[in-house]
Design a protein around this motif. Structure first.
Motif, PDB file in Angstrom:
ATOM      1  N   THR A  36       0.821  -1.217   0.000  1.00  0.00           N
ATOM      2  CA  THR A  36       0.000   0.000   0.000  1.00  0.00           C
ATOM      3  C   THR A  36       0.855   1.268   0.000  1.00  0.00           C
ATOM      4  N   TRP A  37       2.171   1.113   0.172  1.00  0.00           N
ATOM      5  CA  TRP A  37       3.058   2.274   0.181  1.00  0.00           C
ATOM      6  C   TRP A  37       3.171   2.856  -1.226  1.00  0.00           C
ATOM      7  N   SER A  38       3.140   4.174  -1.333  1.00  0.00           N
ATOM      8  CA  SER A  38       3.109   4.838  -2.641  1.00  0.00           C
ATOM      9  C   SER A  38       4.362   4.572  -3.467  1.00  0.00           C
ATOM     10  N   GLY A  39       5.496   4.319  -2.813  1.00  0.00           N
ATOM     11  CA  GLY A  39       6.743   4.144  -3.558  1.00  0.00           C
ATOM     12  C   GLY A  39       7.132   2.705  -3.807  1.00  0.00           C
ATOM     13  N   VAL A  40       6.208   1.763  -3.592  1.00  0.00           N
ATOM     14  CA  VAL A  40       6.588   0.354  -3.637  1.00  0.00           C
ATOM     15  C   VAL A  40       7.093  -0.080  -5.013  1.00  0.00           C
ATOM     16  N   LEU A  41       6.463   0.357  -6.081  1.00  0.00           N
ATOM     17  CA  LEU A  41       6.898  -0.069  -7.420  1.00  0.00           C
ATOM     18  C   LEU A  41       8.289   0.464  -7.749  1.00  0.00           C
ATOM     19  N   ASP A  42       8.549   1.710  -7.383  1.00  0.00           N
ATOM     20  CA  ASP A  42       9.865   2.299  -7.646  1.00  0.00           C
ATOM     21  C   ASP A  42      10.961   1.540  -6.905  1.00  0.00           C
ATOM     22  N   ILE A  43      10.713   1.202  -5.642  1.00  0.00           N
ATOM     23  CA  ILE A  43      11.756   0.550  -4.854  1.00  0.00           C
ATOM     24  C   ILE A  43      11.948  -0.897  -5.297  1.00  0.00           C
ATOM     25  N   VAL A  44      10.888  -1.544  -5.743  1.00  0.00           N
ATOM     26  CA  VAL A  44      11.012  -2.916  -6.258  1.00  0.00           C
ATOM     27  C   VAL A  44      11.833  -2.917  -7.551  1.00  0.00           C
ATOM     28  N   PHE A  58       5.561 -10.114   2.080  1.00  0.00           N
ATOM     29  CA  PHE A  58       4.639 -10.490   3.149  1.00  0.00           C
ATOM     30  C   PHE A  58       3.528  -9.447   3.163  1.00  0.00           C
ATOM     31  N   SER A  59       2.347  -9.836   2.738  1.00  0.00           N
ATOM     32  CA  SER A  59       1.286  -8.850   2.539  1.00  0.00           C
ATOM     33  C   SER A  59      -0.077  -9.523   2.501  1.00  0.00           C
ATOM     34  N   PRO A  60      -1.135  -8.833   2.946  1.00  0.00           N
ATOM     35  CA  PRO A  60      -2.492  -9.341   2.734  1.00  0.00           C
ATOM     36  C   PRO A  60      -2.840  -9.461   1.253  1.00  0.00           C
ATOM     37  N   ALA A  61      -2.064  -8.764   0.423  1.00  0.00           N
ATOM     38  CA  ALA A  61      -2.117  -8.886  -1.043  1.00  0.00           C
ATOM     39  C   ALA A  61      -3.402  -8.379  -1.669  1.00  0.00           C
ATOM     40  N   THR A  62      -4.228  -7.657  -0.929  1.00  0.00           N
ATOM     41  CA  THR A  62      -5.498  -7.218  -1.505  1.00  0.00           C
ATOM     42  C   THR A  62      -5.294  -6.287  -2.702  1.00  0.00           C
ATOM     43  N   ARG A  63      -4.191  -5.547  -2.697  1.00  0.00           N
ATOM     44  CA  ARG A  63      -3.954  -4.640  -3.828  1.00  0.00           C
ATOM     45  C   ARG A  63      -3.679  -5.407  -5.120  1.00  0.00           C
ATOM     46  N   VAL A  64      -3.181  -6.635  -4.980  1.00  0.00           N
ATOM     47  CA  VAL A  64      -2.864  -7.459  -6.145  1.00  0.00           C
ATOM     48  C   VAL A  64      -4.136  -8.019  -6.781  1.00  0.00           C
ATOM     49  N   ALA A  65      -5.291  -7.781  -6.155  1.00  0.00           N
ATOM     50  CA  ALA A  65      -6.560  -8.168  -6.782  1.00  0.00           C
ATOM     51  C   ALA A  65      -6.779  -7.392  -8.078  1.00  0.00           C
ATOM     52  N   ASP A  66      -6.159  -6.235  -8.184  1.00  0.00           N
ATOM     53  CA  ASP A  66      -6.201  -5.450  -9.424  1.00  0.00           C
ATOM     54  C   ASP A  66      -5.215  -6.082 -10.403  1.00  0.00           C
ATOM     55  N   PRO A  67      -5.685  -6.664 -11.498  1.00  0.00           N
ATOM     56  CA  PRO A  67      -4.770  -7.369 -12.409  1.00  0.00           C
ATOM     57  C   PRO A  67      -3.714  -6.463 -13.035  1.00  0.00           C
ATOM     58  N   ASP A  68      -4.049  -5.204 -13.253  1.00  0.00           N
ATOM     59  CA  ASP A  68      -3.061  -4.282 -13.827  1.00  0.00           C
ATOM     60  C   ASP A  68      -1.925  -4.034 -12.837  1.00  0.00           C
ATOM     61  N   PHE A  69      -2.272  -3.797 -11.561  1.00  0.00           N
ATOM     62  CA  PHE A  69      -1.228  -3.608 -10.555  1.00  0.00           C
ATOM     63  C   PHE A  69      -0.427  -4.891 -10.383  1.00  0.00           C
ATOM     64  N   CYS A  70      -1.106  -6.023 -10.406  1.00  0.00           N
ATOM     65  CA  CYS A  70      -0.427  -7.315 -10.283  1.00  0.00           C
ATOM     66  C   CYS A  70       0.638  -7.462 -11.372  1.00  0.00           C
ATOM     67  N   ASP A  71       0.271  -7.182 -12.606  1.00  0.00           N
ATOM     68  CA  ASP A  71       1.218  -7.307 -13.724  1.00  0.00           C
ATOM     69  C   ASP A  71       2.371  -6.317 -13.583  1.00  0.00           C
ATOM     70  N   GLU A  72       2.048  -5.106 -13.149  1.00  0.00           N
ATOM     71  CA  GLU A  72       3.088  -4.091 -13.014  1.00  0.00           C
ATOM     72  C   GLU A  72       4.079  -4.471 -11.910  1.00  0.00           C
ATOM     73  N   LEU A  73       3.552  -4.976 -10.807  1.00  0.00           N
ATOM     74  CA  LEU A  73       4.410  -5.381  -9.701  1.00  0.00           C
ATOM     75  C   LEU A  73       5.303  -6.558 -10.098  1.00  0.00           C
ATOM     76  N   LEU A  74       4.715  -7.578 -10.715  1.00  0.00           N
ATOM     77  CA  LEU A  74       5.494  -8.758 -11.086  1.00  0.00           C
ATOM     78  C   LEU A  74       6.564  -8.430 -12.122  1.00  0.00           C
ATOM     79  N   SER A  75       6.254  -7.532 -13.035  1.00  0.00           N
ATOM     80  CA  SER A  75       7.250  -7.156 -14.039  1.00  0.00           C
ATOM     81  C   SER A  75       8.417  -6.390 -13.422  1.00  0.00           C
ATOM     82  N   ALA A  76       8.180  -5.774 -12.268  1.00  0.00           N
ATOM     83  CA  ALA A  76       9.233  -5.017 -11.586  1.00  0.00           C
ATOM     84  C   ALA A  76      10.088  -5.896 -10.685  1.00  0.00           C
TER      85      ALA A  76
END
Length: 281
Positions: A36-44, A58-76
């Motif tokens: 949920t931190w605003s800078g998570v994608l940049d730091i990853v 380690f996360s409840p992962a609810t934000r990853v329910a958004d498939p676009d965010f999921c793809d962006e996070l995994l690609s990073a």
């Protein structure tokens, strides 16, 4: 209100660079919910560019329910990645009640579907609470049928203050051991992701679990899992010198739940399977 933004990103980049120079290749994102931190994608992305090979989230992962965010996070993320997700009930009613957020279970389940479809390694942590104690076996059976790795553990305090929520949800060790044993007697043990010894509860004194299970005719083979790794209370692994902490770099202490040594560890026949300490609460 801010969550640290650019200032925190700069500090984390410095920490990641320093750790990488020291040869560290594995990074863990942790906290109440680091996603949920605003800078998570940049730091990853930064960690991956530095050459970190493995990342655990380690996360409840609810934000990853958004498939676009999921793809962006995994690609990073680096090529080796694992998500460790807490789950608190076999039903949405129980899970949402424990976390205090309506719809949290549905979001978590959608996140799991997204990650599974993308071939990401998952592990579930089941935290035993008064609300879910009666359905621990059902929850583990549910996750095991889906092929997921599951670990059981007790909640732990983040402080020793009586205002810590731990004191609202902590149960007596005997009550937990007896309830779980009764469920396994009634419905039978099941293998969870191929682990016959899946019923060990992290943080639960093994002497208490042994007594409750033996009184009900349950063999130790279903929960006692001798290994070369010393048993630990969940959360105390952060004391290990192999961890380099952001808090250390900031001049703060290392987080680990407060504990007290077990007075009987020196004469206990289960000492090799016991943390030899208890939560100090």
């Amino acid at each position: 209100e801010t969550d640290g933004g650019d200032a925190l990103t700069a500090r984390l980049r410095a920490d990641l660079t320093s750790a990488r120079v020291r040869g560290i290749r594995h990074v863990r994102l942790n906290g109440y919910d680091p996603l949920t931190w605003s800078g998570v994608l940049d730091i990853v992305r930064y960690a991956t560019a530095l050459g970190y090979r493995r990342m655990e989230v380690f996360s409840p992962a609810t934000r990853v329910a958004d498939p676009d965010f999921c793809d962006e996070l995994l690609s990073a993320m680096p090529p080796e990645r694992r998500f460790v997700i807490p789950i608190y009930g076999a039903t949405s009613k129980t899970h949402d009640e424990v976390v205090g957020r309506p719809g949290a279970h549905a979001l978590m389940r959608q996140a799991v579907a997204n990650l599974t479809a993308r071939g990401v390694e998952l592990q579930f942590q089941v935290v035993v609470t008064p609300q879910n104690l009666a359905e621990i076996r059902a929850l583990c059976a549910q996750l095991g049928a889906e092929g997921h790795f599951v670990s059981l553990h007790l909640p732990y305090p983040t402080t020793e203050a009586k205002s810590d929520r731990y004191f609202d949800v902590a149960l007596a060790h005997q009550a937990i051991a007896e309830a779980l044993a009764d469920q396994l007697v009634a419905d039978g043990p099941v293998e969870v992701a191929g682990r016959a010894r899946a019923w060990r509860v992290g943080g639960l004194s093994p002497c208490v679990q042994l007594r409750a299970f033996r009184e009900r005719g349950l063999e130790p083979e279903i929960w006692l899992d001798p290994s070369d790794e010393p048993a630990k209370i969940t959360g105390t692994e952060y004391r290990d010198e192999r961890f380099l902490h952001r808090s250390e770099a900031a001049g703060q202490g290392i987080f680990a739940p407060p504990t007290v040594a077990c007075a009987w560890a020196g004469e206990c026949s289960l000492a090799s399977e016991c943390p030899k300490e208890h939560l100090r609460a």
